[in-house]
Design a protein around this motif. Structure first.
Motif, PDB file in Angstrom:
ATOM      1  N   ALA A  94      45.609  36.313 -40.984  1.00  0.00           N
ATOM      2  CA  ALA A  94      46.678  35.504 -40.401  1.00  0.00           C
ATOM      3  C   ALA A  94      47.310  34.622 -41.473  1.00  0.00           C
ATOM      4  O   ALA A  94      46.649  34.198 -42.430  1.00  0.00           O
ATOM      5  CB  ALA A  94      46.121  34.650 -39.273  1.00  0.00           C
ATOM      6  N   LYS A  95      48.594  34.342 -41.298  1.00  0.00           N
ATOM      7  CA  LYS A  95      49.310  33.500 -42.237  1.00  0.00           C
ATOM      8  C   LYS A  95      49.898  32.264 -41.562  1.00  0.00           C
ATOM      9  O   LYS A  95      50.531  31.440 -42.228  1.00  0.00           O
ATOM     10  CB  LYS A  95      50.435  34.303 -42.906  1.00  0.00           C
ATOM     11  N   SER A  96      49.695  32.160 -40.269  1.00  0.00           N
ATOM     12  CA  SER A  96      50.217  31.017 -39.526  1.00  0.00           C
ATOM     13  C   SER A  96      49.359  30.824 -38.279  1.00  0.00           C
ATOM     14  O   SER A  96      48.537  31.677 -37.931  1.00  0.00           O
ATOM     15  CB  SER A  96      51.683  31.248 -39.128  1.00  0.00           C
ATOM     16  N   LEU A  97      49.561  29.699 -37.624  1.00  0.00           N
ATOM     17  CA  LEU A  97      48.824  29.450 -36.388  1.00  0.00           C
ATOM     18  C   LEU A  97      49.206  30.465 -35.307  1.00  0.00           C
ATOM     19  O   LEU A  97      48.382  30.837 -34.465  1.00  0.00           O
ATOM     20  CB  LEU A  97      49.089  28.023 -35.893  1.00  0.00           C
ATOM     21  N   GLU A  98      50.461  30.921 -35.320  1.00  0.00           N
ATOM     22  CA  GLU A  98      50.876  31.944 -34.367  1.00  0.00           C
ATOM     23  C   GLU A  98      50.116  33.247 -34.607  1.00  0.00           C
ATOM     24  O   GLU A  98      49.700  33.926 -33.663  1.00  0.00           O
ATOM     25  CB  GLU A  98      52.386  32.184 -34.487  1.00  0.00           C
ATOM     26  N   ASP A  99      49.929  33.573 -35.895  1.00  0.00           N
ATOM     27  CA  ASP A  99      49.131  34.753 -36.225  1.00  0.00           C
ATOM     28  C   ASP A  99      47.688  34.570 -35.759  1.00  0.00           C
ATOM     29  O   ASP A  99      47.044  35.526 -35.311  1.00  0.00           O
ATOM     30  CB  ASP A  99      49.159  35.005 -37.730  1.00  0.00           C
ATOM     31  N   MET A 100      47.184  33.376 -35.883  1.00  0.00           N
ATOM     32  CA  MET A 100      45.817  33.103 -35.439  1.00  0.00           C
ATOM     33  C   MET A 100      45.679  33.367 -33.941  1.00  0.00           C
ATOM     34  O   MET A 100      44.693  33.952 -33.485  1.00  0.00           O
ATOM     35  CB  MET A 100      45.441  31.662 -35.749  1.00  0.00           C
ATOM     36  N   ARG A 101      46.667  32.949 -33.174  1.00  0.00           N
ATOM     37  CA  ARG A 101      46.629  33.202 -31.723  1.00  0.00           C
ATOM     38  C   ARG A 101      46.670  34.701 -31.436  1.00  0.00           C
ATOM     39  O   ARG A 101      46.022  35.179 -30.493  1.00  0.00           O
ATOM     40  CB  ARG A 101      47.796  32.492 -31.045  1.00  0.00           C
ATOM     41  N   ALA A 102      47.432  35.445 -32.242  1.00  0.00           N
ATOM     42  CA  ALA A 102      47.502  36.901 -32.064  1.00  0.00           C
ATOM     43  C   ALA A 102      46.145  37.549 -32.325  1.00  0.00           C
ATOM     44  O   ALA A 102      45.723  38.452 -31.591  1.00  0.00           O
ATOM     45  CB  ALA A 102      48.558  37.502 -32.991  1.00  0.00           C
ATOM     46  N   VAL A 103      45.442  37.082 -33.350  1.00  0.00           N
ATOM     47  CA  VAL A 103      44.122  37.640 -33.660  1.00  0.00           C
ATOM     48  C   VAL A 103      43.148  37.357 -32.517  1.00  0.00           C
ATOM     49  O   VAL A 103      42.348  38.221 -32.130  1.00  0.00           O
ATOM     50  CB  VAL A 103      43.591  37.066 -34.992  1.00  0.00           C
ATOM     51  N   VAL A 104      43.208  36.145 -31.966  1.00  0.00           N
ATOM     52  CA  VAL A 104      42.337  35.801 -30.839  1.00  0.00           C
ATOM     53  C   VAL A 104      42.612  36.723 -29.654  1.00  0.00           C
ATOM     54  O   VAL A 104      41.682  37.264 -29.023  1.00  0.00           O
ATOM     55  CB  VAL A 104      42.535  34.324 -30.439  1.00  0.00           C
ATOM     56  N   THR A 105      43.888  36.915 -29.357  1.00  0.00           N
ATOM     57  CA  THR A 105      44.253  37.801 -28.247  1.00  0.00           C
ATOM     58  C   THR A 105      43.805  39.232 -28.510  1.00  0.00           C
ATOM     59  O   THR A 105      43.239  39.900 -27.629  1.00  0.00           O
ATOM     60  CB  THR A 105      45.774  37.770 -28.024  1.00  0.00           C
ATOM     61  N   ASN A 106      44.051  39.699 -29.726  1.00  0.00           N
ATOM     62  CA  ASN A 106      43.688  41.073 -30.075  1.00  0.00           C
ATOM     63  C   ASN A 106      42.191  41.298 -29.942  1.00  0.00           C
ATOM     64  O   ASN A 106      41.746  42.325 -29.415  1.00  0.00           O
ATOM     65  CB  ASN A 106      44.133  41.389 -31.500  1.00  0.00           C
ATOM     66  N   SER A 107      41.403  40.376 -30.450  1.00  0.00           N
ATOM     67  CA  SER A 107      39.945  40.515 -30.397  1.00  0.00           C
ATOM     68  C   SER A 107      39.455  40.534 -28.953  1.00  0.00           C
ATOM     69  O   SER A 107      38.537  41.285 -28.611  1.00  0.00           O
ATOM     70  CB  SER A 107      39.276  39.371 -31.160  1.00  0.00           C
ATOM     71  N   THR A 108      40.071  39.713 -28.118  1.00  0.00           N
ATOM     72  CA  THR A 108      39.689  39.687 -26.706  1.00  0.00           C
ATOM     73  C   THR A 108      39.986  41.019 -26.032  1.00  0.00           C
ATOM     74  O   THR A 108      39.145  41.581 -25.312  1.00  0.00           O
ATOM     75  CB  THR A 108      40.429  38.561 -25.975  1.00  0.00           C
ATOM     76  N   VAL A 109      41.198  41.544 -26.268  1.00  0.00           N
ATOM     77  CA  VAL A 109      41.585  42.829 -25.672  1.00  0.00           C
ATOM     78  C   VAL A 109      40.676  43.947 -26.167  1.00  0.00           C
ATOM     79  O   VAL A 109      40.241  44.809 -25.389  1.00  0.00           O
ATOM     80  CB  VAL A 109      43.060  43.139 -25.984  1.00  0.00           C
ATOM     81  N   ASP A 110      40.377  43.943 -27.473  1.00  0.00           N
ATOM     82  CA  ASP A 110      39.486  44.965 -28.038  1.00  0.00           C
ATOM     83  C   ASP A 110      38.131  44.946 -27.348  1.00  0.00           C
ATOM     84  O   ASP A 110      37.587  45.989 -26.967  1.00  0.00           O
ATOM     85  CB  ASP A 110      39.292  44.726 -29.541  1.00  0.00           C
ATOM     86  N   GLY A 111      37.563  43.760 -27.195  1.00  0.00           N
ATOM     87  CA  GLY A 111      36.244  43.658 -26.586  1.00  0.00           C
ATOM     88  C   GLY A 111      36.230  44.102 -25.135  1.00  0.00           C
ATOM     89  O   GLY A 111      35.330  44.818 -24.695  1.00  0.00           O
ATOM     90  N   VAL A 112      37.249  43.693 -24.399  1.00  0.00           N
ATOM     91  CA  VAL A 112      37.318  44.063 -22.984  1.00  0.00           C
ATOM     92  C   VAL A 112      37.487  45.573 -22.829  1.00  0.00           C
ATOM     93  O   VAL A 112      36.810  46.216 -22.008  1.00  0.00           O
ATOM     94  CB  VAL A 112      38.476  43.314 -22.293  1.00  0.00           C
ATOM     95  N   LEU A 113      38.374  46.175 -23.626  1.00  0.00           N
ATOM     96  CA  LEU A 113      38.599  47.614 -23.515  1.00  0.00           C
ATOM     97  C   LEU A 113      37.381  48.412 -23.957  1.00  0.00           C
ATOM     98  O   LEU A 113      37.055  49.441 -23.353  1.00  0.00           O
ATOM     99  CB  LEU A 113      39.822  48.017 -24.343  1.00  0.00           C
ATOM    100  N   ALA A 114      36.702  47.955 -25.016  1.00  0.00           N
ATOM    101  CA  ALA A 114      35.499  48.657 -25.470  1.00  0.00           C
ATOM    102  C   ALA A 114      34.444  48.677 -24.361  1.00  0.00           C
ATOM    103  O   ALA A 114      33.806  49.702 -24.101  1.00  0.00           O
ATOM    104  CB  ALA A 114      34.939  48.004 -26.732  1.00  0.00           C
ATOM    105  N   ALA A 115      34.261  47.545 -23.704  1.00  0.00           N
ATOM    106  CA  ALA A 115      33.299  47.479 -22.605  1.00  0.00           C
ATOM    107  C   ALA A 115      33.757  48.318 -21.418  1.00  0.00           C
ATOM    108  O   ALA A 115      32.952  49.010 -20.775  1.00  0.00           O
ATOM    109  CB  ALA A 115      33.110  46.021 -22.182  1.00  0.00           C
ATOM    110  N   PHE A 116      35.050  48.289 -21.120  1.00  0.00           N
ATOM    111  CA  PHE A 116      35.592  49.041 -19.987  1.00  0.00           C
ATOM    112  C   PHE A 116      35.430  50.548 -20.188  1.00  0.00           C
ATOM    113  O   PHE A 116      34.974  51.262 -19.285  1.00  0.00           O
ATOM    114  CB  PHE A 116      37.073  48.686 -19.812  1.00  0.00           C
TER     115      PHE A 116
END
Length: 724
Positions: free
Chosen positions: A639-661
Motif C-alpha cells: 500500500a502507498k496510502s491509507l486508502e490502499d491500506m483499506r483496500a488490503v484489509v477488504t481484500n484479505s477479508t474477502v479472500d478469507g471468507v471465500l476460501a472458507a466458503f
C-alpha cells in the motif's frame, strides 16, 4: 457401462513383438535414467536434458499402458455407440468434429495460465519437487480426471459437471457443487483474463497478431464446413501460413504508423475481451471457437516443441537447486508456505486442474465423434499440457537465481532501484549486482526487470535465453522475449473463450432445473441471456481489477490455485460416484486415490490460509496486521496510502471468507458423495443413473492421431455387463 450386447466381449491379446519389446524397454530405460540423475545429483549442476528424458519417457509409458487400461477395462469405451455429437447434431453446439481439430480445441481450451506461470513460481522450491508433481500428477491424476469426466459427460448428452453432480449425487451435494463450480469458474476466468490484459496492454505487436487469429479462424471454419468439407490438412496448411504472416505482420505493425491503432489501454482491452467472449459463446462452435482454438494449438504446441528441441541442442544447465530451503521452512519470498501443501496448489494446471473438468464436461463431449477418442483427446491433451509445464519449469530454472528472485520477490522487499533489489537478493542468500540487473533489462529492451512478478516475464526471460543461443544470438534476445510475452497471451486467451461457453452451458443446465426450456443448450434466448450473464460476471471483476490495482480480481488471485484444486476434488468425486454406481467399485481407486490426495492437500491449504496466525500466509492474520497499522495511521507495503491500506484489509477479508466458503462447499459435496457410495455398495441392485441408452453409431472415425487409428482401432472394446 451399458451395452445392448450381452455377449462376452472379444479381446485383443496379441503378444508384443520383439521390436515392440525393444522399443518399450528403451523408453523405460530413458525414463529411469532421467529420474535417477534428477534424484541422485547432489551439489553439481545437471543438464535440463535429463528432466526432458524423465518426463517424455514417463508420458509415453503412461499413455500406452495406463490410459489404455482405463479406457478398455474401467470405462469400456464402445465405438458402436453413437456419441451426443452424432445423435444431437444441430450445427451449433453439437457437431461431430474431426479428432485432430477437436484435440486442438480441447488442448487450447484447457491450457491457460497455470502450466506457464505455476511452475515458474514453484521454482522457488527447486526443480525436483515440481518435476515429480508435474509428471506423476498428470499421469495418475490430471489426465485421468480429464478423460473420465469427458467419458461420463459424453454418456449423458454432454451434461455439465455441476448438473451431473446434481443428478447423480443428490440435491444437497448437487446444489453445493453447482454453486461452487460456477462461482469458482467465474474467478478463474477473471484471473486468466487479467493475465491477458497485462500481457497485451500497450503492445501493438501482440494485440495485432492475436486479433488476426479471429478472421483467420472464421475463414477456416467456413472453408472446412462449406468450401472444402473434410479437407482438414488443406485447411490447416492455409491457416498456419496465415497465422505465421499475422505474427510477422505484428512486428511490422509495431514499427508502422498503424501502431497507435493497436496500442490499447487495459480498460479498452477489457471491453474487447468481453465482446469477444460473448461472440465466441453464442456463435456456432464450428464457426469461430473450434477453428480458432485448433489454430492456436499449432502456435502453442509448435513453440513448446521448438523449445524442447532447443533444450536438446543447447543442453542448458539447471541453475536452481534440486530442493531449496524455502521448500522446508515455508518462508519463500515469491509465495509463503511450505512444500506441502503449497507446491501442489501453485502448480495447478500442469498436473491436476479442476478447470479442465469444465471443458471435458462442456464443449468437448458435444463434439467428439467416437468414444475411443477420449484417450487421445482427454488423456493425451493433459499430457501435452503437463509437458508445457515441464518446459516452463526448465525456463525458470536455467536463469540465474539472483535474477529470478529480483524479478519475482515482492516490491516491498526489493525496493524501487536496482541497488536496493541487489541488496534484498543478497539477504536471501543469492548474488546479483546492480550492473547485472541493468544489463539484463537492456538485453530485452525493458526499462527494468525488478519486481516483474507473476511468472510470465520470468518465463519469457528463460525462453529468450534458450532461443537466442540458436537463433540470432544476443541481437535477437529482445525479439524472443517479446515473442514469448505474445505467445503467453495467446496461450491464455483461448482458455477464456471456451471457458465462457462452458459457463453458459453450466448456467443453462442449472436454470433448466427451474425453467425447462433452458435445458436446451442451443435455445437462442437462453444462449444469449446466459452468455451475457457469464461475460458480465467475469468482466465486472476484471474491470475492477484493472482500474483498482489493489482491488477487484487481484484480491482473488491468491485463491486461484486453491479454487482450481477444490474444483478438481468435485470432479473426481463425481467420477468416483459414477464408477461405483455403475458397478465398477473395484476400479474406483482410479479416481478415488487422486481424490483423496487432492482433497487432503487442498483442504489443508485452505485451513492454513484461513486460520494461520502468520500475516504472510493467513488471510485473516494479514487483515489483522493491516487493520492494526491502519488504526495507527501507518502505511505498510504494498500500500502507498491509507486508502490502499483499506483496500488490503477488504481484500484479505474477502479472500478469507471465500476460501472458507469454497472449502465448506467441497466438504458438503464429498460427504454427500460418500453417502451415495455406501448406499450403492450396500444395494443388491445397481442404483439408477442418467446415462442415455445405447444408440447404434452410423459414422466411422479413427481413435487416435494416425489416420488408421493404430492399435486402438483394432482393439475390440469390453462392453458392459448390464443395461442401464
Amino acid at each position: 457401462m451399458s451395452s445392448r450386447n450381452p455377449e462376452p466381449p472379444t479381446t485383443d491379446r496379441r503378444r508384443f513383438t520383439p521390436k515392440q519389446v525393444a522399443v518399450w524397454t528403451a523408453v523405460s530405460l530413458v525414463a529411469a535414467v532421467g529420474w535417477g540423475v534428477l534424484a541422485l545429483s547432489r551439489g553439481e549442476r545437471i543438464s535440463a536434458i535429463w528432466l526432458l528424458a524423465a518426463a517424455l519417457g514417463s508420458y509415453a509409458i503412461g499413455y500406452r499402458f495406463y490410459a489404455r487400461f482405463i479406457t478398455r477395462r474401467v470405462l469400456e469405451v464402445d465405438d458402436t455407440r453413437a456419441t451426443p455429437a452424432e445423435r444431437l447434431d444441430n450445427g451449433v453446439d453439437f457437431t461431430p468434429t474431426d479428432r485432430r481439430v477437436l484435440y486442438g480445441h480441447h488442448f487450447a481450451a484447457i491450457a491457460g495460465a497455470g502450466p506457464l506461470v505455476g511452475p515458474v513460481l514453484a521454482a522457488q522450491m527447486g526443480y525436483l519437487p515440481g518435476t515429480i508433481w508435474i509428471v506423476v500428477g498428470a499421469i495418475f491424476a490430471g489426465a485421468v480426471q480429464d478423460m473420465v469426466t469427458l467419458f461420463f459427460s459424453m454418456r449423458r448428452n454432454g451434461k455439465s459437471l455441476g448438473q451431473m453432480a446434481r443428478e447423480e449425487i443428490g440435491v444437497v451435494g448437487g446444489v453445493a457443487a453447482l454453486v461452487g463450480v460456477f462461482s469458482i469458474m467465474i474467478i478463474l476466468l477473471a484471473v486468466l483474463a487479467l493475465v491477458v490484459v497485462n500481457a497485451l496492454a500497450d503492445s501493438p505487436w501482440g494485440t495485432f497478431s492475436i486479433a488476426m487469429t479471429i478472421p483467420i479462424a472464421l475463414f477456416m471454419g467456413f472453408y472446412l464446413r462449406t468450401l472444402r468439407p473434410g479437407r482438414v490438412i488443406e485447411t490447416t496448411v492455409i491457416g498456419v501460413a496465415l497465422l505465421l504472416l499475422a505474427i510477422i505482420g505484428g512486428g511490422w505493425v509495431a514499427e508502422s504508423p498503424w501502431s497507435d491503432a493497436f496500442t490499447l489501454s487495459p480498460e479498452t482491452l477489457v471491453f474487447c475481451l468481453v465482446i469477444y467472449g460473448f461472440l465466441a459463446s453464442v456463435l456456432p462452435v464450428w464457426m469461430l471457437l473450434a477453428p480458432r482454438d485448433y489454430l492456436s494449438t499449432f502456435m502453442k504446441v509448435g513453440v513448446i516443441v521448438l523449445l524442447a528441441v532447443a533444450v536438446l541442442v543447447t543442453a542448458p544447465v539447471l541453475q536452481a537447486a534440486p530442493v531449496t530451503d524455502f521448500a522446508l521452512n515455508g518462508r519463500g519470498p515469491v509465495f509463503a508456505g511450505s512444500l506441502f501443501p503449497f507446491l501442489f496448489i501453485t502448480i495447478a494446471c500442469g498436473a491436476l486442474s479442476g478447470f479442465h473438468s469444465l471443458i471435458s464436461s462442456g464443449t468437448t463431449p458435444k463434439m467428439i465423434q467416437k468414444e475411443s477418442q477420449v484417450r487421445f483427446i482427454g488423456y493425451g491433451g493433459m499430457l501435452m499440457e503437463s509437458f508445457v509445464a515441464v518446459m516452463a519449469l526448465i525456463a525458470a530454472c536455467i536463469i540465474d537465481p539472483g535474477l529470478y528472485y529480483a524479478m519475482n520477490a515482492p516490491a516491498g522487499l526489493l525496493g524501487g532501484t536496482v541497488e536496493s533489489a541487489s541488496q534484498a537478493v543478497a539477504n536471501l542468500g543469492f548474488t546479483i549486482t546492480p550492473e547485472q540487473l541493468t544489463a539484463a533489462a537492456a538485453g530485452v529492451q525493458e526499462p527494468t526487470l525488478v519486481g516483474r512478478t507473476g511468472g510470465a516475464p520470468t518465463l519469457a526471460i528463460g525462453m529468450s535465453q534458450i532461443f537466442s543461443e540458436i537463433f540470432g544470438g544476443e541481437a535477437l534476445r529482445a525479439f524472443w522475449y517479446h515473442f514469448a510475452i505474445m505467445f503467453e497471451a495467446l496461450f491464455i486467451l483461448t482458455t477464456i473463450d471456451a471457458g465462457t461457453r462452458v459457463g453458459r452451458f453450466m448456467l443453462q443446465d442449472t436454470l433448466g432445473n427451474v425453467y425447462k426450456p433452458m435445458r436446451d443448450v442451443s435455445w437462442k434466448p437462453g444462449v444469449w441471456a446466459t452468455s451475457a450473464v457469464v461475460v458480465g460476471a467475469w468482466g465486472y471483476f476484471l474491470y475492477t481489477g484493472v482500474t483498482n490495482p489493489l482491488g477487484g480480481i487481484n484480491q482473488l488471485f491468491p485463491l486461484f490455485g486453491i479454487a482450481n484444486q477444490l474444483l478438481a476434488a468435485i470432479a473426481l468425486a463425481v467420477c468416483t460416484t459414477l464408477l461405483i454406481k455403475a458397478g465398477k467399485a473395484k476400479y474406483a481407486w482410479v479416481t478415488g486415490i487422486p481424490l483423496i490426495w487432492d482433497a487432503t492437500v487442498t483442504l489443508t491449504a485452505s485451513w492454513q490460509k484461513v486460520f494461520s496466525d502468520s500475516p504472510t500466509l493467513g488471510f485473516f492474520a494479514q487483515r489483522a496486521r493491516y487493520q492494526e497499522a491502519l488504526d495507527a495511521g501507518r502505511v505498510l507495503a504494498p500500500a502507498k496510502s491509507l486508502e490502499d491500506m483499506r483496500a488490503v484489509v477488504t481484500n484479505s477479508t474477502v479472500d478469507g471468507v471465500l476460501a472458507a466458503f469454497f472449502a465448506l462447499l467441497v466438504v458438503i459435496v464429498l460427504a454427500d458423495a460418500a453417502r451415495v457410495w455406501i448406499r450403492a455398495l450396500r444395494s443388491p441392485e445397481p442404483l439408477p443413473t442418467t446415462e442415455v441408452p445405447h444408440t447404434e453409431s452410423l459414422i466411422t472415425a479413427p481413435s487416435g492421431l494416425r489416420g488408421g487409428g493404430g492399435e486402438d482401432r483394432r482393439e475390440p472394446v469390453e462392453t458392459g455387463r448390464r443395461s442401464q
